[in-house]
Design a protein around this motif. Sequence first.
Motif, mmCIF file in Angstrom:
data_model
loop_
_atom_site.group_PDB
_atom_site.id
_atom_site.type_symbol
_atom_site.label_atom_id
_atom_site.label_comp_id
_atom_site.label_asym_id
_atom_site.label_seq_id
_atom_site.Cartn_x
_atom_site.Cartn_y
_atom_site.Cartn_z
ATOM 1 N N VAL A 4 0.840 -1.199 0.000
ATOM 2 C CA VAL A 4 0.000 0.000 0.000
ATOM 3 C C VAL A 4 0.875 1.248 0.000
ATOM 4 O O VAL A 4 0.668 2.183 -0.782
ATOM 5 C CB VAL A 4 -0.942 -0.002 1.216
ATOM 6 N N ARG A 61 -7.361 3.160 5.686
ATOM 7 C CA ARG A 61 -6.098 3.652 6.233
ATOM 8 C C ARG A 61 -6.353 4.448 7.496
ATOM 9 O O ARG A 61 -7.365 5.160 7.618
ATOM 10 C CB ARG A 61 -5.349 4.493 5.205
ATOM 11 N N LEU A 97 -8.274 1.858 -4.263
ATOM 12 C CA LEU A 97 -8.305 1.189 -2.962
ATOM 13 C C LEU A 97 -9.360 1.757 -2.024
ATOM 14 O O LEU A 97 -9.372 1.430 -0.843
ATOM 15 C CB LEU A 97 -6.921 1.265 -2.309
ATOM 16 N N LEU A 122 -10.069 -1.462 1.981
ATOM 17 C CA LEU A 122 -8.984 -0.960 2.811
ATOM 18 C C LEU A 122 -9.420 0.311 3.538
ATOM 19 O O LEU A 122 -10.082 1.176 2.959
ATOM 20 C CB LEU A 122 -7.774 -0.657 1.931
ATOM 21 N N SER A 178 -1.503 -6.291 -1.804
ATOM 22 C CA SER A 178 -1.663 -6.355 -0.350
ATOM 23 C C SER A 178 -2.596 -7.482 0.064
ATOM 24 O O SER A 178 -2.582 -7.914 1.213
ATOM 25 C CB SER A 178 -2.194 -5.018 0.176
ATOM 26 N N HIS A 193 -5.202 -6.471 -5.714
ATOM 27 C CA HIS A 193 -4.097 -5.681 -5.189
ATOM 28 C C HIS A 193 -3.136 -6.609 -4.456
ATOM 29 O O HIS A 193 -3.538 -7.586 -3.833
ATOM 30 C CB HIS A 193 -4.586 -4.583 -4.240
#
Length: 476
Positions: free
Chosen positions: A20, A70, A117, A68, A150, A148
């Motif tokens: 990321v 953050r 994302l 996701l 991740s 992705h």
Amino acid sequence: MSAEIRVDTQQLSARDAVFVYDETDRHLCHIVAVYFADSSQAAALDADGALAWAHSRIGHAALFHRRLRRVRLDADLPYWVPDPTLSVESHVRFERPGNWDDARARIAELASTRMDLTRPPWEIHILDRVGGVPAMPGETTLVVVKFHHSVGDGVATRELERLLFGTEPAPPVRLARARPISTALRTLAALGYRPWQFVAGLRRSRVAQEQLRELVEAGAVREPLAERPATRFNRDISSALTFHLLPIPMQEVLAAKNAAPHRVTINDLMLTTISGALGTYLTERDEAPEGALAAMVPMSMRGIADWDSANKLSQMVVDLHTDITDPIARLRAVQDSADAAKKRTRDPVVQRTDLRVETAPALLLRAAGWARAQRRFDASPTVPLCNTTISNVPPVTDVLEFCGRPITRAVGALPILDGDGLRHLITSQGDEIVIAITTNAEMMPDPEHYGALLLASFRELADALHALRNPATSNT
């Protein structure tokens, strides 16, 4: 039916979060897998049928149902959170591009387009009625699956394909409630303990570095060269990605492997094949470097290291010995370098030197990603560690199908990046092995010629191995 899949809030490991933080428009971090289904005997497919298939399969993995989140200011590692607003229709596309050249251009576009994302990190693109696919009879349906990085690595992708393209029904999915208060409290706690974890990790890493130095001095571990001569493929990316395939009959590969007078792996053969073609390609252009080139070769750490991450790959550096022209001598040298790289990667001391990434604060991981993105390659006479990427992802099953269409080929398209503009992904499915090549027209204006060099390099190596096994035949 299998037990339900529960989709809960889960924090990413540091190894997964790196993908990321490292991602920029010039350094894409995703995986693109392409599945070739024989449509010659199948009923017609339409967008509704493709969507119905997707709805029936996405219950196999939690990754399809989460996105996701953050942490503010990247004060801690990000989280996967359930996404109750998932719209499968916004992740699945049905197209009819026409011929293979059109489909190949579409795959290249997908491989070079950054993922969003803010929504679940996956896409499925179904390219139907594609004609003229190399070594495929009639029309072909291509299923392009994009995740992705991740989410997981190439090995995990191949494990998932067994469920996506199998016959086992998907279990029901239950989304857990989001837990913003608990994640906020966890972030506050992390601000206190992660710096101390990192300091302790640095201390352990320093001790391991000293132990590694002693192993290197004793000859027990071989370290890779820090720099390699830069080639045309080790410059900044300034044109669009291109995607090309070279299929090789598996029967020929296995025959060459069995003809070797000493134990070799298919990976050894493919590394040596690419080494020969790459060296020849540069020599033809009077660009042969002074010294050998090297490849970054991912190695699965499953069963070797106990990593709490979805990505379980370590990056080996393997000397390709492109300065050796004799194919048998080059095979032995490449095999020796690959064995030394595997031994180094498996060594517990070497693994401990890398533990600092597991304890690094999120802000430091983000800063490291930013710093890596600032490096430019156009004026550099050397490149760090390696010149190209060669990844080999083994199959998990030979029986895959999409909407009643047997899947006979599975390949991948690696995004290219500054300093690494020629990448190879080797896969096998059924009766062939395929080298998928991603580069661009500025660095390689003649990919078909490079494909011919790859095939010639493999067959030169195979002929030399057969001659060793049957010297009398080779002299007649």
